[in-house]
Design a protein around this motif. Structure first.
Motif, PDB file in Angstrom:
ATOM      1  N   UNK A   1      64.088  57.518  41.678  1.00  0.00           N
ATOM      2  CA  UNK A   1      65.509  57.843  41.798  1.00  0.00           C
ATOM      3  C   UNK A   1      66.285  56.708  42.455  1.00  0.00           C
ATOM      4  N   UNK A   2      65.697  56.127  43.506  1.00  0.00           N
ATOM      5  CA  UNK A   2      66.364  55.017  44.192  1.00  0.00           C
ATOM      6  C   UNK A   2      66.524  53.822  43.252  1.00  0.00           C
ATOM      7  N   UNK A   3      65.458  53.519  42.487  1.00  0.00           N
ATOM      8  CA  UNK A   3      65.511  52.399  41.550  1.00  0.00           C
ATOM      9  C   UNK A   3      66.559  52.657  40.463  1.00  0.00           C
ATOM     10  N   UNK A   4      66.562  53.884  39.925  1.00  0.00           N
ATOM     11  CA  UNK A   4      67.544  54.231  38.881  1.00  0.00           C
ATOM     12  C   UNK A   4      68.965  54.137  39.419  1.00  0.00           C
ATOM     13  N   UNK A   5      69.179  54.623  40.652  1.00  0.00           N
ATOM     14  CA  UNK A   5      70.502  54.543  41.260  1.00  0.00           C
ATOM     15  C   UNK A   5      70.908  53.084  41.468  1.00  0.00           C
TER      16      UNK A   5
ATOM     17  N   UNK B   1      74.160  51.305  39.864  1.00  0.00           N
ATOM     18  CA  UNK B   1      75.183  50.623  40.657  1.00  0.00           C
ATOM     19  C   UNK B   1      75.309  49.152  40.257  1.00  0.00           C
ATOM     20  N   UNK B   2      74.164  48.532  39.916  1.00  0.00           N
ATOM     21  CA  UNK B   2      74.192  47.137  39.483  1.00  0.00           C
ATOM     22  C   UNK B   2      74.979  46.995  38.181  1.00  0.00           C
TER      23      UNK B   2
ATOM     24  N   UNK C   1      82.489  46.221  36.336  1.00  0.00           N
ATOM     25  CA  UNK C   1      83.737  46.008  37.063  1.00  0.00           C
ATOM     26  C   UNK C   1      84.073  44.525  37.156  1.00  0.00           C
ATOM     27  N   UNK C   2      83.032  43.709  37.351  1.00  0.00           N
ATOM     28  CA  UNK C   2      83.259  42.266  37.408  1.00  0.00           C
ATOM     29  C   UNK C   2      83.733  41.725  36.066  1.00  0.00           C
ATOM     30  N   UNK C   3      83.206  42.310  34.987  1.00  0.00           N
ATOM     31  CA  UNK C   3      83.625  41.857  33.654  1.00  0.00           C
ATOM     32  C   UNK C   3      85.072  42.222  33.373  1.00  0.00           C
TER      33      UNK C   3
END
Length: 207
Positions: free
Chosen positions: A30-34, A38-39, A45-47
């Motif tokens: 779950x942490x990895x998927x989250x 987010x990444x 958002x940067x794009x």
């Protein structure tokens, strides 16, 4: 008996360890998927972030999809077309120049309207009577549920001569097709088609 209890305790401890390991693994997943979510969100958002150099300063702006500004672009295209087609000076070259620019924004239906006005002597009357014509687009109704987009334009024409000023009500309708290509002559990349004038009549004089 003691041996049996020890075996039970070992089995129970093993089950606890197994359950803890599974829970720990799920938590890590779950942490990895989250983290991946987010990444990806940050990358998106940067794009959307655009940097503009203005007067030696770097300004940030947000890029948005065309759908967000579609109604604004469509109305501006329709307004620009009507202004080019109907804002006329009493001079032949000026009339041909502005009307020619308007024809880049529409199909043969606009050319047909121009030919009809020309054959009826409309432009010659403007020139001989030294009449300048201006148009104000009052409102534009759009139907965006299906392409090509249908519109109806409501405008007021002002015909100015040395002795008087006449106002006319203009109503036209047509469709707008997205060409997907923008050019210097057609900056929005739309094309008006099936354009027709529904109403063009004098308004009562204002006193």
């Amino acid at each position: 008996m003691v041996m049996f209890r020890q075996l039970q305790n070992i089995d129970s401890a093993f089950k606890h360890i197994k359950s803890f390991s599974v829970a720990f693994l799920l938590a890590n997943v779950l942490v990895v998927c989250f983290g991946i979510y987010m990444f990806c969100r940050t990358l998106h958002q940067q794009s959307q972030q655009v940097y503009i150099l203005y007067n030696g300063k770097v300004l940030s702006a947000v890029a948005a999809g065309r759908d967000v500004y579609l109604p604004v672009e469509l109305r501006d295209h329709i307004k620009t077309f009507h202004e080019l087609f109907f804002n006329l000076s009493p001079e032949d070259k000026a009339i041909r120049a502005t009307v020619s620019r308007s024809l880049y924004l529409a199909d043969q239906s606009a050319k047909k309207q121009y030919d009809n006005l020309k054959e009826s002597g409309y432009y010659n009357n403007l020139i001989s009577a030294n009449i300048s014509q201006e148009i104000t687009v009052d409102s534009i109704g759009l139907a965006l549920n299906v392409q090509p987009y249908t519109f109806r334009c409501y405008a007021t024409q002002k015909l100015v001569r040395s002795s008087s000023t006449v106002y006319r009500r203009l109503v036209s309708q047509g469709q707008v097709r997205d060409l997907k290509v923008k050019t210097d002559d057609n900056p929005h990349g739309f094309l008006i088609q099936n354009w027709e004038i529904l109403e063009n009549r004098d308004l009562p004089l204002k006193f």
